[in-house]
Design a protein around this motif. Structure first.
Motif, PDB file in Angstrom:
ATOM      1  N   PHE A 243     -26.507 -41.949  20.490  1.00  0.00           N
ATOM      2  CA  PHE A 243     -27.302 -43.152  20.765  1.00  0.00           C
ATOM      3  C   PHE A 243     -26.775 -44.294  19.913  1.00  0.00           C
ATOM      4  O   PHE A 243     -26.876 -44.252  18.684  1.00  0.00           O
ATOM      5  CB  PHE A 243     -28.780 -42.906  20.443  1.00  0.00           C
ATOM      6  N   SER A 244     -26.213 -45.293  20.582  1.00  0.00           N
ATOM      7  CA  SER A 244     -25.638 -46.405  19.838  1.00  0.00           C
ATOM      8  C   SER A 244     -26.445 -47.680  19.977  1.00  0.00           C
ATOM      9  O   SER A 244     -26.155 -48.662  19.322  1.00  0.00           O
ATOM     10  CB  SER A 244     -24.213 -46.674  20.341  1.00  0.00           C
ATOM     11  N   VAL A 245     -27.417 -47.679  20.857  1.00  0.00           N
ATOM     12  CA  VAL A 245     -28.137 -48.924  21.130  1.00  0.00           C
ATOM     13  C   VAL A 245     -29.607 -48.744  20.765  1.00  0.00           C
ATOM     14  O   VAL A 245     -30.238 -47.760  21.170  1.00  0.00           O
ATOM     15  CB  VAL A 245     -28.013 -49.303  22.632  1.00  0.00           C
ATOM     16  N   LEU A 246     -30.143 -49.685  19.992  1.00  0.00           N
ATOM     17  CA  LEU A 246     -31.575 -49.675  19.686  1.00  0.00           C
ATOM     18  C   LEU A 246     -32.228 -50.796  20.463  1.00  0.00           C
ATOM     19  O   LEU A 246     -31.927 -51.967  20.249  1.00  0.00           O
ATOM     20  CB  LEU A 246     -31.786 -49.860  18.184  1.00  0.00           C
ATOM     21  N   ASP A 247     -33.080 -50.412  21.398  1.00  0.00           N
ATOM     22  CA  ASP A 247     -33.724 -51.379  22.293  1.00  0.00           C
ATOM     23  C   ASP A 247     -35.210 -51.119  22.293  1.00  0.00           C
ATOM     24  O   ASP A 247     -35.618 -49.976  22.547  1.00  0.00           O
ATOM     25  CB  ASP A 247     -33.228 -51.144  23.736  1.00  0.00           C
TER      26      ASP A 247
ATOM     27  N   GLY B 174     -37.530 -50.492  20.329  1.00  0.00           N
ATOM     28  CA  GLY B 174     -38.059 -49.384  19.541  1.00  0.00           C
ATOM     29  C   GLY B 174     -37.593 -48.027  19.971  1.00  0.00           C
ATOM     30  O   GLY B 174     -38.168 -47.027  19.565  1.00  0.00           O
ATOM     31  N   ALA B 175     -36.575 -47.949  20.831  1.00  0.00           N
ATOM     32  CA  ALA B 175     -36.070 -46.652  21.261  1.00  0.00           C
ATOM     33  C   ALA B 175     -34.551 -46.677  21.234  1.00  0.00           C
ATOM     34  O   ALA B 175     -33.930 -47.714  21.478  1.00  0.00           O
ATOM     35  CB  ALA B 175     -36.567 -46.331  22.666  1.00  0.00           C
ATOM     36  N   TRP B 176     -33.993 -45.528  20.915  1.00  0.00           N
ATOM     37  CA  TRP B 176     -32.539 -45.409  20.911  1.00  0.00           C
ATOM     38  C   TRP B 176     -32.059 -44.924  22.270  1.00  0.00           C
ATOM     39  O   TRP B 176     -32.689 -44.094  22.886  1.00  0.00           O
ATOM     40  CB  TRP B 176     -32.085 -44.414  19.833  1.00  0.00           C
ATOM     41  N   ARG B 177     -30.901 -45.466  22.684  1.00  0.00           N
ATOM     42  CA  ARG B 177     -30.301 -44.974  23.922  1.00  0.00           C
ATOM     43  C   ARG B 177     -28.795 -44.990  23.797  1.00  0.00           C
ATOM     44  O   ARG B 177     -28.244 -45.636  22.896  1.00  0.00           O
ATOM     45  CB  ARG B 177     -30.769 -45.802  25.131  1.00  0.00           C
ATOM     46  N   SER B 178     -28.143 -44.268  24.720  1.00  0.00           N
ATOM     47  CA  SER B 178     -26.686 -44.235  24.679  1.00  0.00           C
ATOM     48  C   SER B 178     -26.120 -45.448  25.419  1.00  0.00           C
ATOM     49  O   SER B 178     -26.824 -46.100  26.187  1.00  0.00           O
ATOM     50  CB  SER B 178     -26.167 -42.938  25.286  1.00  0.00           C
ATOM     51  N   LEU B 179     -24.862 -45.711  25.163  1.00  0.00           N
ATOM     52  CA  LEU B 179     -24.188 -46.819  25.852  1.00  0.00           C
ATOM     53  C   LEU B 179     -24.001 -46.452  27.315  1.00  0.00           C
ATOM     54  O   LEU B 179     -23.618 -45.325  27.627  1.00  0.00           O
ATOM     55  CB  LEU B 179     -22.816 -47.061  25.230  1.00  0.00           C
ATOM     56  N   ARG B 180     -24.293 -47.389  28.182  1.00  0.00           N
ATOM     57  CA  ARG B 180     -24.031 -47.150  29.596  1.00  0.00           C
ATOM     58  C   ARG B 180     -22.532 -47.294  29.848  1.00  0.00           C
ATOM     59  O   ARG B 180     -21.831 -48.007  29.136  1.00  0.00           O
ATOM     60  CB  ARG B 180     -24.794 -48.155  30.466  1.00  0.00           C
TER      61      ARG B 180
ATOM     62  N   THR C  33     -20.534 -52.879  17.822  1.00  0.00           N
ATOM     63  CA  THR C  33     -21.561 -52.202  18.617  1.00  0.00           C
ATOM     64  C   THR C  33     -22.418 -51.289  17.748  1.00  0.00           C
ATOM     65  O   THR C  33     -23.634 -51.213  17.902  1.00  0.00           O
ATOM     66  CB  THR C  33     -20.901 -51.371  19.729  1.00  0.00           C
ATOM     67  N   GLU C  34     -21.752 -50.584  16.838  1.00  0.00           N
ATOM     68  CA  GLU C  34     -22.485 -49.617  16.026  1.00  0.00           C
ATOM     69  C   GLU C  34     -23.243 -50.287  14.869  1.00  0.00           C
ATOM     70  O   GLU C  34     -23.809 -49.595  14.026  1.00  0.00           O
ATOM     71  CB  GLU C  34     -21.545 -48.541  15.476  1.00  0.00           C
ATOM     72  N   LEU C  35     -23.182 -51.617  14.816  1.00  0.00           N
ATOM     73  CA  LEU C  35     -23.911 -52.327  13.769  1.00  0.00           C
ATOM     74  C   LEU C  35     -25.083 -53.135  14.302  1.00  0.00           C
ATOM     75  O   LEU C  35     -25.907 -53.625  13.531  1.00  0.00           O
ATOM     76  CB  LEU C  35     -22.950 -53.258  13.025  1.00  0.00           C
ATOM     77  N   VAL C  36     -25.151 -53.253  15.634  1.00  0.00           N
ATOM     78  CA  VAL C  36     -26.124 -54.165  16.215  1.00  0.00           C
ATOM     79  C   VAL C  36     -27.551 -53.666  15.957  1.00  0.00           C
ATOM     80  O   VAL C  36     -27.840 -52.487  16.082  1.00  0.00           O
ATOM     81  CB  VAL C  36     -25.904 -54.288  17.739  1.00  0.00           C
ATOM     82  N   LEU C  37     -28.406 -54.605  15.546  1.00  0.00           N
ATOM     83  CA  LEU C  37     -29.829 -54.315  15.419  1.00  0.00           C
ATOM     84  C   LEU C  37     -30.593 -55.413  16.136  1.00  0.00           C
ATOM     85  O   LEU C  37     -30.097 -56.521  16.281  1.00  0.00           O
ATOM     86  CB  LEU C  37     -30.234 -54.300  13.946  1.00  0.00           C
ATOM     87  N   PRO C  38     -31.796 -55.114  16.579  1.00  0.00           N
ATOM     88  CA  PRO C  38     -32.595 -56.196  17.156  1.00  0.00           C
ATOM     89  C   PRO C  38     -32.766 -57.313  16.130  1.00  0.00           C
ATOM     90  O   PRO C  38     -32.764 -57.042  14.923  1.00  0.00           O
ATOM     91  CB  PRO C  38     -33.928 -55.531  17.471  1.00  0.00           C
ATOM     92  N   ALA C  39     -32.903 -58.514  16.609  1.00  0.00           N
ATOM     93  CA  ALA C  39     -32.962 -59.662  15.716  1.00  0.00           C
ATOM     94  C   ALA C  39     -34.114 -59.543  14.721  1.00  0.00           C
ATOM     95  O   ALA C  39     -33.998 -59.929  13.556  1.00  0.00           O
ATOM     96  CB  ALA C  39     -33.096 -60.946  16.535  1.00  0.00           C
ATOM     97  N   THR C  40     -35.223 -59.017  15.204  1.00  0.00           N
ATOM     98  CA  THR C  40     -36.378 -58.938  14.303  1.00  0.00           C
ATOM     99  C   THR C  40     -36.897 -57.523  14.265  1.00  0.00           C
ATOM    100  O   THR C  40     -36.411 -56.647  14.974  1.00  0.00           O
ATOM    101  CB  THR C  40     -37.515 -59.859  14.789  1.00  0.00           C
ATOM    102  N   GLY C  41     -37.902 -57.322  13.445  1.00  0.00           N
ATOM    103  CA  GLY C  41     -38.568 -56.033  13.391  1.00  0.00           C
ATOM    104  C   GLY C  41     -38.202 -55.266  12.145  1.00  0.00           C
ATOM    105  O   GLY C  41     -37.109 -55.410  11.594  1.00  0.00           O
ATOM    106  N   ASN C  42     -39.139 -54.448  11.688  1.00  0.00           N
ATOM    107  CA  ASN C  42     -38.972 -53.599  10.519  1.00  0.00           C
ATOM    108  C   ASN C  42     -38.411 -54.337   9.305  1.00  0.00           C
ATOM    109  O   ASN C  42     -37.436 -53.884   8.699  1.00  0.00           O
ATOM    110  CB  ASN C  42     -38.089 -52.401  10.855  1.00  0.00           C
ATOM    111  N   PRO C  43     -38.994 -55.462   8.910  1.00  0.00           N
ATOM    112  CA  PRO C  43     -38.409 -56.249   7.801  1.00  0.00           C
ATOM    113  C   PRO C  43     -38.400 -55.491   6.481  1.00  0.00           C
ATOM    114  O   PRO C  43     -37.419 -55.569   5.733  1.00  0.00           O
ATOM    115  CB  PRO C  43     -39.321 -57.475   7.725  1.00  0.00           C
TER     116      PRO C  43
END
Lengths: 330, 672
Positions: free
Chosen positions: B246-250, B252-258, B347-357
């Motif tokens: 799972f490389s993508v956090l969207d 609040g859930a992790w998913r694999s790259l399409r 790609t493996e560093l991307v996080l949502p802009a906000t959340g979990n400060p």
């Protein structure tokens, strides 16, 4: 009878042509036939052909779903079919068919053919069907008994001997996917009497014929002649002197003269065609049998002394049935 | 019945009962997949048909039948939502099978029903080919065949259990030849596409993970796959079966790259040189309705049809609808992707802009205090270990926009996915490339056959971080909280909580401590493994190697000769049993003498008639030929004495009587 007379109704059997001739060589006529591999044919039945379609469907399912257990079922059922060949065959094999009797009949009526079916080594034979191509059929299972007697009715043809042709014996037990059958000629024939035909009167029927009618009545005083020894004749009647001389066993025959008797005479219908004469004679014979008068029969070459009763009627009708056929009634 | 039906084409009651019995037997394996009303249809048609047999009700008319079939179609559509998948198709078939019973009048109808029954037996295998189902189906095949046999026994109007005997014998005779065909019949690929299992639940790890997903999977004791190692089995703490990355956090859930999210250059796996010892093993996977396969780190498939992915997993281009066996080699010590591409790094560093400060803040703090990325990883694990974190199967529900803040600073109770989630989030927040890996961890080693059984409750999530010079390194934050989970497995890790398989009180896995239950379970599992890999998984490759082992070379002639030879091997004994002319019981000597007596009389023109007793025959002979009478009477008396009383007499007396009888036979008077 060794050979079949011309007037018989042979050639009613279902297998004809080349197959019929081949059958004639392969399964020659006989009073008893035991079924073995020479005499039994086997082929998939109609449900058997649908079973093949089912197998194909299961095989396609197995291939398309890459399903090994579906393959296994397809193969198991296919092998079951192969095994069923042997089992279906075994249901007929070893059975013995015996010809027992055939009843006489008038044209257009049905003759009753009696057969006996005897089991072979197998304890049970199921779902057997016997049929004559033109007649009715009988279904029977041989379970818990050694043999069974069957009566089959077949509509008869013209006057004379009627040959019903080859008898079909078939079964598709146990699975119904294969049909196993045989055509046997049991050498049975039925006597067909002439068609009774009324005539306005019986010309020349006389109750006071000059010579009178001699009727065999055992126990009466007047010696009438010798005849061949028959079972049931009294020992007192046996012609011992003749036996001592080396002649065949004969019994003495006594007769009394009855006062009322009639003659059914061939010559009483001059100018009429043969069959019509016989039909009239037949009609009168039946009529006299119902009355209280004795009657005899005169045909060219045959004479039956006047008498009455079922035996007499049978003698007369048999003579009429076989007249011109070169055969003798018994 | 409206139409007059000949007695011969009627169905014996025995056959009717066997047909109904086989219908219910065939329904049984499908019960779990069918709506309840189908069972009611079976019950009511059976009752209706039996009442019709007794003449208490009439058969439904044509319009009633059409109406019933229409209602059946409609009900199935309503139950399943469509008519096209495999499940609705089978349900339709089963409903038609039940309704056909109301049309069962003539023998022709019985054939339709019975053939349909054979096919329905096959449909059960499309869902599972479990050994128990196969044994059961053998029994249903026997029932259907019995119905077919009973159909051809006219006049049996009582139910007879002994009808089973012949079909059982026939199936037993058919079995060996079936085995030959099974192993020899060429296996070819599918000819066209067929309806697939549209309603089967996708099982196993999904390509989408939010907190709580894996813990719910851990309630199941089903087998996910079994692995068989060619050499020694690695320690269970090394058994990390990678299935998904799972490389993508969207949201609040992790998913694999399409696949479409990958740039062209990233679609292929980076060329990697295997390093360290090689592990060879094969995996027999149960159907998942998904595409991914499970393997240890850096795996290469040793067969076609399995694709390596850029994140070093194995992938099947078709969904796994049936069990799949694949052979793999792994080199767990191989460094993966020591050179990280820019796209991959970002790609493996991307996080949502906000959340979990607060989590990000904690990560930044710990990173600042660490000398290297590796030290930072250790610091985070130490944090999990030091603080009062609890490994539990019953974590509190996390909600809101900052679930990880809630987990790290408030609840501190979580399952593996919580720790993997939090750990990966913190890595990325601090600028270390990281991702979540999901699959299974551990497995149970079956001492019976040495396979590793991996159950659904072994499902696990962990992390991979990319470290300079080492490539992707596996980090399991769960291990920092509960080392028992990694070393001993879930059951031991949750021993204090008692929540292991809490929802399946009857699962044999709960009774592993009871020795004999456990042994039985493991033996059955070993049998299942053997069955699944050798019989269910038998394919053209296995076939080829089997034939090569047996006969050296595989040629068409070999096939034909084997089929013919085995056919003869099976059929000849069967034919001998059925048709062989077994010797008849030898006749009693007295009877032989009597037959000789009859034969002599035949020459004098006196044949005994069928059914004529010796005494009656004797009288007739005396009557017909008085010269023979006395002789015949004496002989017959002697024979009767021997035949009816003789067996009770002693041996020597009997021998004397026989001699006398033989002499009497010789004294036949000559012809005058």
């Amino acid at each position: 009878m060794a050979t079949a007379p011309e007037v018989t109704g042979r050639a009613t059997s279902a297998p004809r042509g080349r197959f019929g001739r081949w059958l004639e060589r392969r399964i020659p006529p006989a009073r008893s036939v035991t079924l073995d591999q020479r005499r039994i044919f086997i082929f998939p039945s109609l449900p058997g052909l649908f079973f093949f379609l089912l197998l194909l469907l299961i095989l396609l399912t197995a291939i398309n779903y890459q399903n090994n257990m579906a393959y296994a079922v397809a193969f198991l059922l296919a092998t079951l079919f192969v095994i069923a060949i042997l089992h279906t065959y075994a249901n007929l094999a070893g059975l013995t068919l015996h010809a027992v009797a055939a009843s006489a009949a008038f044209p257009g009526q049905q003759s009753e053919f009696t057969l006996r079916l005897e089991r072979g080594r197998r304890a049970a034979h199921y779902g057997l069907r016997l049929a004559w191509p033109r007649g009715g059929d009988a279904r029977v299972s041989l379970v818990d008994r050694d043999s069974v007697e069957l009566r089959l009715f077949v509509p008869v043809g013209q006057r004379g001997w009627y040959h019903p042709g080859r008898l079909l014996l078939e079964s598709s037990y146990p699975l119904g996917l294969l049909r196993c059958w045989t055509w046997v000629d049991l050498d049975l024939r039925a006597l067909v009497y002439p068609q009774p035909l009324a005539s306005p009167e019986l010309p020349g029927a006389s109750s006071d014929s000059p010579e009178g009618a001699a009727v065999a009545v055992s126990g009466s005083d007047d010696f009438y002649g010798f005849r061949e020894y028959r079972r049931g004749d009294s020992l007192r009647q046996v012609h011992w002197k003749g036996l001592a001389k080396g002649q065949a066993l004969q019994s003495k025959h006594y007769a009394a003269y009855t006062d009322r008797s009639a003659w059914l005479d061939w010559d009483a219908f001059p100018g009429l065609p043969l069959e019509q004469r016989l039909s009239h004679l037949c009609h009168w014979a039946l009529l006299f049998e119902r009355g209280d008068e004795d009657y005899g029969l005169r045909l060219p070459g045959t004479q039956i002394a006047p008498a009455r009763g079922e035996a007499q009627l049978e003698r007369v009708l048999t003579a009429l049935a076989l007249f011109g056929a070169g055969g003798q009634g018994t | 019945m409206k139409a007059a039906v000949g007695a011969a084409s009627l169905i014996p009651r025995n056959a009717l009962v066997w047909i109904i019995l086989s219908q219910f037997a065939l329904l049984l394996p499908h019960l779990g997949r069918l709506p309840v009303w189908v069972v009611l249809v079976y019950l009511s048609t059976a009752v209706w048909r039996l009442l019709a047999y007794q003449g208490r009700v009439s058969f439904p008319g044509r319009w009633a039948r059409v109406g019933l079939i229409g209602a059946g179609f409609a009900a199935i559509f309503l139950s399943y939502g469509n008519l096209l998948g495999l499940e609705p198709t089978v349900a339709l078939l089963l409903t038609a099978f039940a309704l056909k019973l109301l049309e069962l009048v003539k023998r022709k109808d019985a054939y339709v029903l019975i053939f349909l029954g054979y096919f329905i037996c096959v449909t059960a295998f499309l869902f599972t080919q479990d050994i128990l189902l196969v044994l059961y189906s053998l029994f249903t095949l026997l029932l259907v065949t019995t119905a077919l046999v009973a159909l051809h026994r006219p006049g049996e109007h009582r139910f007879r259990v002994d009808t089973l005997r012949l079909p059982a014998l026939m199936l037993a005779q058919a079995f060996p030849l079936m085995l030959v065909l099974f192993f020899l019949f060429p296996r070819i690929g599918p000819l066209w596409t067929v309806p697939v299992k549209s309603h089967a639940a996708r099982t196993g790890v999904s390509d989408f993970m939010k907190p709580g997903d894996i813990s719910s999977l851990s309630q199941s004791d089903e087998v996910a796959f079994r692995a068989e190692f060619e050499g020694d089995i690695p320690p269970r703490s090394e058994l990390y079966w990678r299935g998904l990355v799972f490389s993508v956090l969207d949201d609040g859930a992790w998913r694999s790259l399409r696949y479409h999210e990958l740039p062209g250059a990233e679609m292929r796996q980076q060329a990697t040189e295997p390093a360290g010892p090689e592990l060879s093993y094969s995996v027999l996977m149960m159907p998942t309705q998904q595409n991914w396969l499970y393997s240890l780190r850096y795996a290469r498939a040793r067969q076609s049809g399995v694709i390596p992915t850029p994140d070093f997993r194995l992938f099947s281009p078709v969904e796994i609808e049936d069990q799949l066996r694949y052979r793999v080699s792994s080199w767990p010590q191989t460094p993966l992707e020591t050179e990280l591409s820019d796209w991959r790094r970002s790609t493996e560093l991307v996080l949502p802009a906000t959340g979990n400060p607060r989590s990000r803040e904690l990560a930044a703090e710990l990173h600042a205090a660490s000398t290297s990325d590796a030290a930072f990883v250790d610091a985070v694990l130490a944090h999990f270990n030091r603080e009062n974190f609890v490994y539990t199967l019953q974590p509190p529900l996390l909600s809101g926009p900052d679930p990880m803040d809630q987990f790290l600073f408030q609840s501190r109770r979580g399952f593996c996915e919580h720790y993997a989630y939090a750990f990966t989030l913190m890595m990325r927040a601090a600028g270390v490339p990281a991702r979540v890996v999901a699959g299974y961890q551990g497995g149970e080693i079956n001492p019976v056959n040495g396979t590793v059984i991996v159950h659904q409750f072994d499902a696990h999530a962990w992390s991979e971080v990319w470290l300079e010079g080492q490539g992707w390194v596996r980090v399991d934050p769960t291990g920092a909280v509960s080392p028992d989970r990694i070393e001993l497995g879930l059951e031991q890790a949750l021993a204090g909580e008692g929540s292991f398989l809490a929802n399946s009180p009857l699962s044999p896995l709960r009774y592993r401590s009871v020795n004999w239950v456990n042994m039985l379970r493991l033996r059955y599992d070993a049998l299942t493994y053997r069955w699944q890999s050798w019989v269910v998984g038998f394919n053209s490759e296995e076939q080829y190697s089997l034939l090569q082992d047996l006969f050296g070379s595989v040629r068409a002639q070999t096939f034909v000769i084997i089929v013919l030879a085995s056919g003869a091997l099976v059929l000849v004994p069967v034919a001998w049993l059925l048709l062989g002319r077994h010797r008849r019981r030898p006749l009693d000597p007295a009877q032989q003498l009597y037959l000789a007596f009859c034969a002599r009389l035949v020459r004098r023109g006196l044949a005994r008639e069928r059914g004529e007793g010796p005494r009656a025959f004797c009288q007739r002979v005396a009557h017909a030929d008085p010269a023979l009478g006395r002789w015949a009477r004496d002989f017959t008396e002697g024979f009767e004495q021997l035949a009816y009383t003789g067996s009770a007499a002693g041996g020597s007396a009997r021998q004397q009587q026989l001699r006398n009888l033989r002499q009497q036979l010789q004294r036949m008077p000559g012809t005058s």
